[in-house]
Design a protein around this motif. Structure first.
Motif, short mmCIF file in Angstrom:
data_model
loop_
_atom_site.label_atom_id
_atom_site.label_comp_id
_atom_site.label_asym_id
_atom_site.label_seq_id
_atom_site.Cartn_x
_atom_site.Cartn_y
_atom_site.Cartn_z
N VAL A 56 0.84 -1.20 0.00
CA VAL A 56 0.00 0.00 0.00
C VAL A 56 0.88 1.25 0.00
O VAL A 56 0.62 2.21 -0.74
CB VAL A 56 -0.94 0.00 1.22
CG1 VAL A 56 -1.65 1.34 1.37
CG2 VAL A 56 -1.97 -1.12 1.10
N ARG A 57 1.93 1.23 0.82
CA ARG A 57 2.83 2.38 0.88
C ARG A 57 3.59 2.56 -0.44
O ARG A 57 3.78 3.70 -0.89
CB ARG A 57 3.83 2.20 2.04
CG ARG A 57 4.80 3.36 2.21
CD ARG A 57 4.07 4.65 2.50
NE ARG A 57 4.97 5.80 2.58
CZ ARG A 57 4.73 6.97 2.02
NH1 ARG A 57 3.61 7.18 1.34
NH2 ARG A 57 5.59 7.96 2.14
N ILE A 58 4.00 1.49 -1.05
CA ILE A 58 4.72 1.60 -2.32
C ILE A 58 3.82 2.18 -3.41
O ILE A 58 4.25 3.01 -4.22
CB ILE A 58 5.29 0.22 -2.73
CG1 ILE A 58 6.45 -0.16 -1.80
CG2 ILE A 58 5.76 0.22 -4.19
CD1 ILE A 58 6.95 -1.58 -1.97
N ARG A 59 2.57 1.78 -3.41
CA ARG A 59 1.63 2.38 -4.37
C ARG A 59 1.49 3.88 -4.11
O ARG A 59 1.48 4.68 -5.05
CB ARG A 59 0.28 1.69 -4.28
CG ARG A 59 -0.71 2.17 -5.34
CD ARG A 59 -2.06 1.50 -5.20
NE ARG A 59 -2.97 1.94 -6.26
CZ ARG A 59 -4.28 1.78 -6.23
NH1 ARG A 59 -4.84 1.16 -5.21
NH2 ARG A 59 -5.02 2.22 -7.22
N GLU A 60 1.38 4.26 -2.85
CA GLU A 60 1.28 5.68 -2.51
C GLU A 60 2.51 6.45 -2.96
O GLU A 60 2.41 7.59 -3.44
CB GLU A 60 1.10 5.84 -1.00
CG GLU A 60 -0.23 5.33 -0.47
CD GLU A 60 -0.30 5.30 1.04
OE1 GLU A 60 -1.40 5.14 1.59
OE2 GLU A 60 0.77 5.41 1.70
N LEU A 61 3.68 5.83 -2.83
CA LEU A 61 4.92 6.49 -3.25
C LEU A 61 4.96 6.70 -4.76
O LEU A 61 5.46 7.73 -5.24
CB LEU A 61 6.13 5.67 -2.79
CG LEU A 61 6.44 5.74 -1.30
CD1 LEU A 61 7.45 4.66 -0.92
CD2 LEU A 61 6.98 7.12 -0.93
N HIS A 62 4.45 5.74 -5.53
CA HIS A 62 4.37 5.94 -6.97
C HIS A 62 3.51 7.16 -7.29
O HIS A 62 3.87 7.98 -8.17
CB HIS A 62 3.78 4.70 -7.65
CG HIS A 62 4.76 3.61 -7.92
ND1 HIS A 62 5.13 2.70 -6.97
CD2 HIS A 62 5.47 3.30 -9.05
CE1 HIS A 62 6.02 1.84 -7.49
NE2 HIS A 62 6.24 2.19 -8.75
N ALA A 63 2.38 7.28 -6.61
CA ALA A 63 1.50 8.42 -6.85
C ALA A 63 2.15 9.73 -6.42
O ALA A 63 2.13 10.72 -7.16
CB ALA A 63 0.17 8.22 -6.12
N GLU A 64 2.73 9.73 -5.22
CA GLU A 64 3.33 10.95 -4.68
C GLU A 64 4.49 11.43 -5.54
O GLU A 64 4.56 12.61 -5.92
CB GLU A 64 3.80 10.68 -3.25
CG GLU A 64 4.47 11.87 -2.57
CD GLU A 64 4.93 11.54 -1.17
OE1 GLU A 64 5.71 12.34 -0.61
OE2 GLU A 64 4.52 10.49 -0.62
N LEU A 65 5.42 10.54 -5.85
CA LEU A 65 6.60 10.94 -6.62
C LEU A 65 6.27 11.20 -8.07
O LEU A 65 6.93 12.01 -8.73
CB LEU A 65 7.67 9.85 -6.50
CG LEU A 65 8.27 9.66 -5.11
CD1 LEU A 65 9.15 8.42 -5.08
CD2 LEU A 65 9.07 10.89 -4.71
N GLY A 66 5.27 10.51 -8.61
CA GLY A 66 4.88 10.70 -10.00
C GLY A 66 3.91 11.84 -10.21
O GLY A 66 3.55 12.14 -11.35
N SER A 67 3.46 12.47 -9.11
CA SER A 67 2.50 13.58 -9.15
C SER A 67 1.23 13.19 -9.90
O SER A 67 0.74 13.94 -10.76
CB SER A 67 3.14 14.83 -9.79
OG SER A 67 4.19 15.31 -8.99
N VAL A 68 0.71 12.02 -9.57
CA VAL A 68 -0.57 11.57 -10.11
C VAL A 68 -1.44 11.16 -8.92
O VAL A 68 -0.94 10.90 -7.83
CB VAL A 68 -0.42 10.39 -11.09
CG1 VAL A 68 0.41 10.79 -12.30
CG2 VAL A 68 0.20 9.17 -10.41
N THR A 69 -2.74 11.14 -9.13
CA THR A 69 -3.63 10.71 -8.06
C THR A 69 -3.53 9.20 -7.89
O THR A 69 -3.18 8.48 -8.83
CB THR A 69 -5.08 11.11 -8.36
OG1 THR A 69 -5.49 10.49 -9.58
CG2 THR A 69 -5.21 12.63 -8.49
N LEU A 70 -3.88 8.75 -6.70
CA LEU A 70 -3.74 7.33 -6.39
C LEU A 70 -4.57 6.46 -7.33
O LEU A 70 -4.15 5.35 -7.69
CB LEU A 70 -4.14 7.07 -4.94
CG LEU A 70 -3.70 5.75 -4.32
CD1 LEU A 70 -2.19 5.60 -4.36
CD2 LEU A 70 -4.21 5.65 -2.88
#
Length: 334
Positions: free
Chosen positions: A166-180
């Motif tokens: 779950v955290r890794i998915r959130e990091l993809h969104a956060e660093l990629g500047s896309v919504t979850l």
């Protein structure tokens, strides 16, 4: 057509024989600067695709955050698609032991080493490969340690609902500047979740590696330094990441299955950049040709040693020249 995305001209790698095109690989590229702005593209930068193992620097971030004193070689192997050489296995085993785990705890599956010499050595010794030889075993060992250090259960660490994933998915969104909800989930070859996001999102992630900022900056910097200090561990003998990184100052590069590639570049005429590209048909033989063409288009000097990674001529088994390779990367600058 209503709703159709406007895209620029895609790149192409054309393999010729007898003067005629024999195979054509279509390529999409996104380039993002250190401030997170998309500055150039080729084809469809909005393409939603799976980075596969190019996500490993993101998947290693929970480990980098939880273990700031972890040796660089162990952090590097957590980012790796390693070749299964004795050098790789020794670092994986050391990382695995830190969490009190054993090879039996790895849920990556088993395949022979990518390195032909290591695979042949197993055969000579009449030994079967183990999960330790899997190219993702370092990532899995790192995930197990991240679970222990964060107080998460090791059991089920590969499942989509596990706190680590779950955290890794959130990091993809956060660093990629896309919504979850723009980070789509599948399952990778090693059984952990594989996350798909727009190509420009992955380029933004690699831009964050090239120019770390914000609360995650120390961990991003440690991942970048681990990858660039230990290129052999990231892939292995004769493989693109291992051979290319030492030839380009300030480059952290990570290949992904089905011909995805990510590059974090610190030294270009345009400042730090993140690059992500996808060969649409998964044709991995096109990858080194595109990597060099993109680097050259961004003003990075391409040496003869680098060009040897992507020969412009094709030879048969008798050594005769039988064809060539033509590369088109029409980058459109924003």
């Amino acid at each position: 057509m209503t709703g159709q995305r406007e895209t620029g001209q895609a790149g192409r790698v054309i393999f010729t024989r007898g003067g005629l095109p024999e195979s054509i690989h279509t390529v999409h590229v996104a380039v993002v600067d250190g401030g997170g702005q998309q500055v150039a593209s080729c084809g469809d930068a909005d393409l939603v695709t799976f980075p596969r193992s190019s996500s490993k620097p993101v998947q290693a971030l929970p480990l980098a955050l939880a273990a700031p004193e972890l040796p660089g070689d162990e952090l590097a192997i957590a980012c790796a698609s390693h070749a299964g050489t004795p050098e790789h296995l020794a670092v994986v085993a050391r990382l695995l032991a830190r969490s009190g785990s054993t090879v039996a705890d790895l849920r990556c599956g088993t395949h022979p080493p990518f390195d032909p010499a290591a695979a042949a050595d197993l055969i000579r010794r009449n030994e079967a490969p183990t999960p330790l030889h899997h190219n993702c075993s370092g990532k899995h060992a790192g995930m197990l340690l991240a679970c222990v250090l964060n107080g998460w259960p090791r059991e089920g660490y590969t499942e989509h609902a596990h706190p680590l994933q779950v955290r890794i998915r959130e990091l993809h969104a956060e660093l990629g500047s896309v919504t979850l909800n723009h980070v789509h989930a599948g399952t990778d070859g090693c059984s952990v979740p594989a996350f798909a996001l727009p190509l420009h999102g992955m380029a933004r992630i690699f831009a964050r590696l090239a120019a770390p900022s914000g609360p995650l900056a120390p961990a991003l910097e440690r991942v970048f330094q681990a990858m660039t200090a230990h290129p052999f561990l990231i892939a292995g003998p004769g493989r693109l990441d291992t051979t290319l990184m030492p030839l380009v100052p300030g480059l952290a590069a990570k290949m992904g299955a089905e011909a995805f590639y990510g590059m974090a570049l610190r030294e270009t005429p345009h400042g730090p950049l993140g690059i992500a590209f996808k060969v649409q048909d998964g044709g991995e033989r096109a990858r080194p040709h595109i990597a060099l063409a993109v680097l050259e288009a961004l003003g990075v000097p391409v040496t003869e040693e680098m060009r040897a990674l992507a020969p412009a001529t094709l030879h048969n088994w008798a050594g005769r020249e039988v064809g060539g390779v033509e590369v088109e990367v029409p980058l459109k600058w924003a």
